[in-house]
Write a protein that holds these residues in place. Structure first.
Motif, PDB file in Angstrom:
ATOM      1  N   GLU A 298       8.251 -37.670 -14.920  1.00 37.20           N
ATOM      2  CA  GLU A 298       6.834 -37.657 -15.311  1.00 37.20           C
ATOM      3  C   GLU A 298       6.067 -38.868 -14.800  1.00 37.20           C
ATOM      4  OE1 GLU A 298       5.773 -35.066 -19.041  1.00 37.20           O
ATOM      5  OE2 GLU A 298       7.015 -36.772 -19.649  1.00 37.20           O
ATOM      6  N   THR A 299       6.681 -40.054 -14.903  1.00 38.46           N
ATOM      7  CA  THR A 299       6.012 -41.286 -14.487  1.00 38.46           C
ATOM      8  C   THR A 299       6.819 -41.969 -13.396  1.00 38.46           C
ATOM      9  OG1 THR A 299       5.318 -41.546 -16.803  1.00 38.46           O
ATOM     10  CG2 THR A 299       4.970 -43.420 -15.331  1.00 38.46           C
ATOM     11  N   PRO A 300       6.192 -42.403 -12.297  1.00 39.62           N
ATOM     12  CA  PRO A 300       6.931 -43.137 -11.263  1.00 39.62           C
ATOM     13  C   PRO A 300       7.568 -44.392 -11.855  1.00 39.62           C
ATOM     14  CG  PRO A 300       4.768 -42.494 -10.462  1.00 39.62           C
ATOM     15  CD  PRO A 300       4.773 -42.206 -11.927  1.00 39.62           C
ATOM     16  N   HIS A 301       8.811 -44.652 -11.529  1.00 41.49           N
ATOM     17  CA  HIS A 301       9.477 -45.855 -12.009  1.00 41.49           C
ATOM     18  C   HIS A 301      10.569 -46.263 -11.024  1.00 41.49           C
ATOM     19  CE1 HIS A 301      11.680 -42.411 -13.697  1.00 41.49           C
ATOM     20  NE2 HIS A 301      12.758 -43.143 -13.542  1.00 41.49           N
ATOM     21  N   LEU A 302      10.937 -47.514 -11.105  1.00 37.88           N
ATOM     22  CA  LEU A 302      11.859 -48.107 -10.144  1.00 37.88           C
ATOM     23  C   LEU A 302      13.133 -48.570 -10.846  1.00 37.88           C
ATOM     24  CD1 LEU A 302      12.156 -49.215  -7.176  1.00 37.88           C
ATOM     25  CD2 LEU A 302      11.047 -51.303  -7.986  1.00 37.88           C
ATOM     26  N   HIS A 303      14.293 -48.114 -10.363  1.00 39.34           N
ATOM     27  CA  HIS A 303      15.589 -48.593 -10.864  1.00 39.34           C
ATOM     28  C   HIS A 303      16.124 -49.638  -9.884  1.00 39.34           C
ATOM     29  CE1 HIS A 303      16.426 -45.436 -13.969  1.00 39.34           C
ATOM     30  NE2 HIS A 303      15.569 -44.750 -13.227  1.00 39.34           N
TER      31      HIS A 303
END
Length: 375
Positions: free
Chosen positions: A138-143
């Motif tokens: 749903e939301t762009p995120h960085l691992h």
């Protein structure tokens, strides 16, 4: 100028999930090709690269064999002092303000990509072996998965794993439980991310988060993470056993190939030796020895094959359970984000004072009930 929140949280460190080796329920596989893979290195290779030279120097100095470290990766994996690696999840805004399918989602992707571009230069003591930007949720995120290490250590290996020392070498000195080295570093990273957001005309929206009511979700999440870590250790242990058995099988095969030529050569009779003596003294002992060796080889081979098969059977349900727990963690994280967003909206509508009064009412009610029971 629009404003957006910043989130940098500890991740569960599921490399297979980050690299999309398996697809969880909250992932849209149609958008998976939009993800960005910055780094994807095997963690064991990363350990060899970082620590093999220091390990060789350390072992060369040891006079006692029990102090020699055969495999530094295994030492850290099975030890309790340091984690194999750490993960942070970096996010700008939420599913309502920076949804991955919206124009703002593309903006979030650009911001997070810029943040990742100079992460390595800014954090030289954090070796990043896995980094993935997800656009299929749903939301762009960085691992970002990294191994914190320190150089020039006087204890143990010169270069060794240490989160505390890595943070100190980056300039973050802890000042107690609230201001640990890690917390100070996270705050500095948020400030850097905020600077990148400023270049895109986005301000950092700082909110007072009252997350005590979300502790149930956090507890469930941490318990699931612990369970996944324990299951992963069980799988790793079983895989190690399989590798040992495979080596034993190889040794048996090697033994068979090495002794075949000599084993099948029947000794010649000695000069002037009678046929009865030849049979009694040479042939019969030779056949007895042959039977013993062949029987041992066959028994060992069949036993090892059976044990390897059993271990593989045990690993399969463990891997399935790990995947299920990973998916459950993802759902808990989503629930946490959704509830946090709703409660923040409620806080703005009701006002801080009314909001806190509502939150405290259930606690006061439980307290009154307990006091009544004691009376």
């Amino acid at each position: 100028m629009q404003s957006k929140t910043i989130s940098i949280t500890l991740g569960k460190g599921s490399i297979s999930h980050n690299a999309r080796t398996f697809i969880a329920d909250n992932v849209d596989p149609n958008r998976t090709p939009l993800n960005v893979e910055f780094v994807n290195q095997d963690i064991k290779q990363a350990y060899h690269y970082l620590f093999d030279d220091a390990l060789e120097k350390y072992n060369a100095k040891q006079k006692r064999s029990d102090r020699v470290i055969k495999d530094y990766y295994e030492k850290i994996r099975t030890g309790k002092q340091e984690k194999l690696f750490h993960e942070i999840i970096v996010q700008v805004g939420n599913k309502d303000t920076m949804n991955a399918t919206s124009e703002n989602g593309q903006l979030a992707k650009e911001i997070l990509s810029q943040y990742m571009d100079d992460f390595l230069e800014r954090n030289k003591n954090l070796y990043v072996f896995s980094a993935h930007l997800h656009m299929d949720e749903e939301t762009p995120h960085l691992h970002i998965d990294f191994i914190p290490y320190t150089n020039g250590s006087k204890r143990g290996l010169e270069t060794r794993v240490s989160l505390k020392k890595a943070m100190e070498e980056l300039g973050f000195i802890g000042k107690g439980k609230q201001e640990t080295e890690y917390n100070l570093w996270v705050n500095a990273e948020k400030e850097h991310l905020a600077q990148i957001m400023q270049t895109h005309e986005i301000e950092w929206q700082k909110l007072d988060t009252h997350n005590q009511h979300l502790s149930v979700y956090d507890f469930k999440k941490q318990e699931r993470i612990k369970e996944v870590e324990e299951l992963t250790k069980q799988v790793d242990s079983l895989v190690d056993k399989i590798n040992d058995y495979q080596q034993d099988i190889h040794d048996v095969d090697q033994l068979t190939s090495e002794i075949t030529d000599d084993l099948w050569n029947i000794p010649e009779p000695r000069r002037f030796m009678s046929s009865n003596s030849y049979k009694k003294d040479i042939i019969e002992p030779f056949i007895k020895k042959l039977k013993t060796v062949i029987k041992r080889i066959i028994n060992d081979y069949l036993r090892l094959r059976h044990e390897v098969k059993e271990l593989r059977t045990r690993i399969l349900p463990l891997r399935i359970k790990i995947n299920e727990q990973d998916e459950l963690i993802d759902r808990l994280l989503d629930e946490n984000r959704i509830n946090s967003t709703k409660l923040k909206k409620l806080q703005r509508v009701l006002g801080q004072k009314t909001y806190e009064e509502i939150l405290n009412k259930p606690k006061e009610k439980r307290k009154n009930v307990r006091e009544k029971d004691y009376r």
